[in-house]
Design a protein around this motif. Structure first.
Motif, PDB file in Angstrom:
ATOM      1  N   UNK A  89      25.682  44.052  33.892  1.00 33.83           N
ATOM      2  CA  UNK A  89      26.153  45.144  33.401  1.00 33.83           C
ATOM      3  C   UNK A  89      27.371  45.334  35.017  1.00 33.83           C
ATOM      4  N   UNK A  90      27.542  44.219  35.400  1.00 34.58           N
ATOM      5  CA  UNK A  90      28.520  44.420  36.331  1.00 34.58           C
ATOM      6  C   UNK A  90      29.668  44.117  36.686  1.00 34.58           C
ATOM      7  N   UNK A  91      30.814  44.848  35.723  1.00 34.52           N
ATOM      8  CA  UNK A  91      31.904  44.646  35.395  1.00 34.52           C
ATOM      9  C   UNK A  91      32.948  43.546  36.335  1.00 34.52           C
ATOM     10  N   UNK A  92      33.121  44.258  37.111  1.00 34.45           N
ATOM     11  CA  UNK A  92      33.842  43.230  38.927  1.00 34.45           C
ATOM     12  C   UNK A  92      33.223  41.681  38.417  1.00 34.45           C
ATOM     13  N   UNK A  93      32.053  41.738  38.654  1.00 32.46           N
ATOM     14  CA  UNK A  93      31.472  39.840  38.171  1.00 32.46           C
ATOM     15  C   UNK A  93      31.860  39.239  37.002  1.00 32.46           C
ATOM     16  N   UNK A  94      32.122  40.260  35.887  1.00 35.12           N
ATOM     17  CA  UNK A  94      32.717  39.484  34.655  1.00 35.12           C
ATOM     18  C   UNK A  94      34.015  39.056  34.600  1.00 35.12           C
ATOM     19  N   UNK A  95      34.397  40.284  35.575  1.00 34.45           N
ATOM     20  CA  UNK A  95      36.421  40.055  35.626  1.00 34.45           C
ATOM     21  C   UNK A  95      36.345  38.843  36.565  1.00 34.45           C
ATOM     22  N   UNK A 153      43.721  27.799  27.141  1.00 35.57           N
ATOM     23  CA  UNK A 153      42.771  27.943  27.938  1.00 35.57           C
ATOM     24  C   UNK A 153      42.845  29.510  29.144  1.00 35.57           C
ATOM     25  N   UNK A 154      43.770  28.681  30.135  1.00 38.34           N
ATOM     26  CA  UNK A 154      44.071  29.263  30.759  1.00 38.34           C
ATOM     27  C   UNK A 154      44.426  31.154  31.418  1.00 38.34           C
ATOM     28  N   UNK A 155      45.003  30.723  29.669  1.00 37.79           N
ATOM     29  CA  UNK A 155      46.246  31.755  29.250  1.00 37.79           C
ATOM     30  C   UNK A 155      44.368  33.318  29.094  1.00 37.79           C
ATOM     31  N   UNK A 156      43.702  32.357  27.403  1.00 36.48           N
ATOM     32  CA  UNK A 156      42.631  33.398  27.324  1.00 36.48           C
ATOM     33  C   UNK A 156      41.517  33.828  28.161  1.00 36.48           C
ATOM     34  N   UNK A 157      41.193  33.159  29.283  1.00 34.31           N
ATOM     35  CA  UNK A 157      40.312  33.946  30.041  1.00 34.31           C
ATOM     36  C   UNK A 157      41.193  34.650  31.357  1.00 34.31           C
ATOM     37  N   UNK A 158      42.404  34.240  31.844  1.00 29.95           N
ATOM     38  CA  UNK A 158      42.840  35.763  32.272  1.00 29.95           C
ATOM     39  C   UNK A 158      43.028  36.801  31.852  1.00 29.95           C
ATOM     40  N   UNK A 159      43.241  37.126  30.013  1.00 31.34           N
ATOM     41  CA  UNK A 159      43.662  37.846  29.235  1.00 31.34           C
ATOM     42  C   UNK A 159      42.268  38.643  29.058  1.00 31.34           C
ATOM     43  N   UNK A 160      40.719  37.535  29.352  1.00 36.43           N
ATOM     44  CA  UNK A 160      39.264  38.548  29.263  1.00 36.43           C
ATOM     45  C   UNK A 160      39.858  39.024  30.430  1.00 36.43           C
ATOM     46  N   UNK A 161      39.345  38.526  31.824  1.00 38.39           N
ATOM     47  CA  UNK A 161      39.700  39.153  32.678  1.00 38.39           C
ATOM     48  C   UNK A 161      40.163  41.039  33.078  1.00 38.39           C
ATOM     49  N   UNK A 162      41.862  39.999  32.821  1.00 35.54           N
ATOM     50  CA  UNK A 162      42.926  41.542  33.058  1.00 35.54           C
ATOM     51  C   UNK A 162      41.968  43.092  31.425  1.00 35.54           C
ATOM     52  N   UNK A 191      45.361  40.856  40.519  1.00 36.01           N
ATOM     53  CA  UNK A 191      45.390  38.840  41.258  1.00 36.01           C
ATOM     54  C   UNK A 191      45.308  38.734  39.868  1.00 36.01           C
ATOM     55  N   UNK A 192      44.564  39.266  38.569  1.00 41.39           N
ATOM     56  CA  UNK A 192      45.029  38.292  37.668  1.00 41.39           C
ATOM     57  C   UNK A 192      45.940  38.584  36.728  1.00 41.39           C
ATOM     58  N   UNK A 193      46.587  39.602  37.234  1.00 42.33           N
ATOM     59  CA  UNK A 193      47.692  40.193  36.312  1.00 42.33           C
ATOM     60  C   UNK A 193      48.882  39.473  36.308  1.00 42.33           C
ATOM     61  N   UNK A 194      49.025  38.944  38.211  1.00 45.05           N
ATOM     62  CA  UNK A 194      49.859  37.958  39.245  1.00 45.05           C
ATOM     63  C   UNK A 194      49.062  36.668  38.174  1.00 45.05           C
ATOM     64  N   UNK A 195      47.919  36.219  38.303  1.00 44.16           N
ATOM     65  CA  UNK A 195      47.903  34.822  38.130  1.00 44.16           C
ATOM     66  C   UNK A 195      48.667  34.554  35.826  1.00 44.16           C
ATOM     67  N   UNK A 196      48.653  36.010  35.525  1.00 49.76           N
ATOM     68  CA  UNK A 196      49.100  36.075  33.703  1.00 49.76           C
ATOM     69  C   UNK A 196      50.377  35.383  34.217  1.00 49.76           C
TER      70      UNK A 196
END
Length: 305
Positions: free
Chosen positions: A145-151, A169-178, A190-195
């Motif tokens: 249950x490590x949210x940082x690792x999953x992110x 696909x990139x946007x799909x995974x970035x949105x899940x992470x964000x 970092x994720x929102x900048x990539x998104x």
């Protein structure tokens, strides 16, 4: 540093610098490790941090330290090699750390090592192995249950698809992470900048603008904001607001010179290619040729590392 009191950390380092020559081996180990952390995490001066970590590593074998203490240093060295795109060294150090963490059943730390391995394999174009490492990390993140690792795992899966040219696909995974609420704010940034970058590449300026606003909300909570992030956001705003003269000035006079100064070859490739395509589109072919050449040179520089 743990409490985010960066100025006080800086002042303490300056005081201790005056007496560091009197440190015994154990003190010298911790001095180099934690000052390395300061340059790594607070100042983003990666070559300086790596030198300090390597000095700590040279002292480490002379000391009676816990295995997890040794593994932690090996892990942070692997992170820096990854940031500096020294992929073979990142693999070496991440595997060393992983072997120790696995023996002591530190599953979150194992997951972090798998992420570094995944990044290195992706850059070496071993995509199946990269996905395998990311999935191992994701599984360990879920059972602990490590949210940082999953992110981080979803972010890196997004980046893998982005580099492969699959924006959907990139946007799909970035949105899940964000959307993982409990993840560390620096990871979300970092994720929102990539998104935002991905939406701009697909010319979806509506969604890009929405996530620019969300990035600014995150920045308001940050104690230290890297200069690159601020310049990138100004670039993104100029694009979505169609202020193309400002966009050209920000890219050519601010962002790209900053990236050259920081020797940020990966981002140099991305942004040099982006502004080159812009100049080509508006028929400024001389400018386009210059920045395509810079992108090509930056890629060659990566291959030489």
């Amino acid at each position: 540093m743990v409490e985010g009191r960066v100025q006080e950390a800086k002042e303490q380092i300056e005081r201790l610098e005056q007496v560091q020559n009197s440190f015994d081996a154990r003190q010298a180990f911790y001095w180099n490790k934690f000052v390395g952390n300061y340059y790594h995490m607070e100042l983003s001066e990666f070559p300086k941090a790596l030198n300090l970590y390597q000095e700590a590593e040279s002292i480490m074998e002379t000391l009676d330290l816990l295995d997890d203490e040794k593994a932690d240093l090996l892990y942070v060295i692997s992170i820096l090699h990854s940031k500096l795109v020294n992929d073979l060294s990142a693999l070496e150090y991440a595997n060393k750390a992983l072997a120790i963490f696995r023996n002591s059943y530190k599953f979150v730390r194992c997951a972090q090592c798998h992420i570094i391995l995944g990044i290195a394999y992706r850059r070496l174009h071993m995509l199946e192995e990269a996905i395998k490492q990311y999935n191992l990390a994701k599984h360990l993140g879920e059972i602990t249950e490590s949210h940082d690792v999953i992110q981080l795992t979803n972010h890196n899966l997004g980046y893998l698809h982005s580099r492969g040219g699959n924006s959907d696909e990139a946007i799909k995974y970035f949105k899940i992470a964000f959307d993982i609420e409990d993840a560390h704010s620096s990871y979300k940034l970092t994720t929102v900048m990539a998104l935002i970058r991905e939406y701009i590449l697909t010319r979806d300026y509506f969604n890009a603008k929405d996530y620019i606003n969300q990035a600014e909300v995150i920045l308001q909570k940050q104690k230290v904001i890297p200069s690159q992030i601020l310049i990138e956001l100004d670039v993104f705003k100029a694009i979505v607001e169609k202020r193309f003269d400002d966009y050209e000035q920000l890219m050519t006079n601010k962002l790209i010179p900053y990236l050259q100064e920081q020797q940020e070859s990966v981002h140099l490739i991305t942004y040099s290619s982006m502004i080159a395509a812009h100049f080509e589109e508006i028929k400024k072919y001389k400018n386009a040729a210059y920045y395509y050449k810079l992108a090509s040179k930056s890629y060659d520089d990566l291959l030489k590392i």
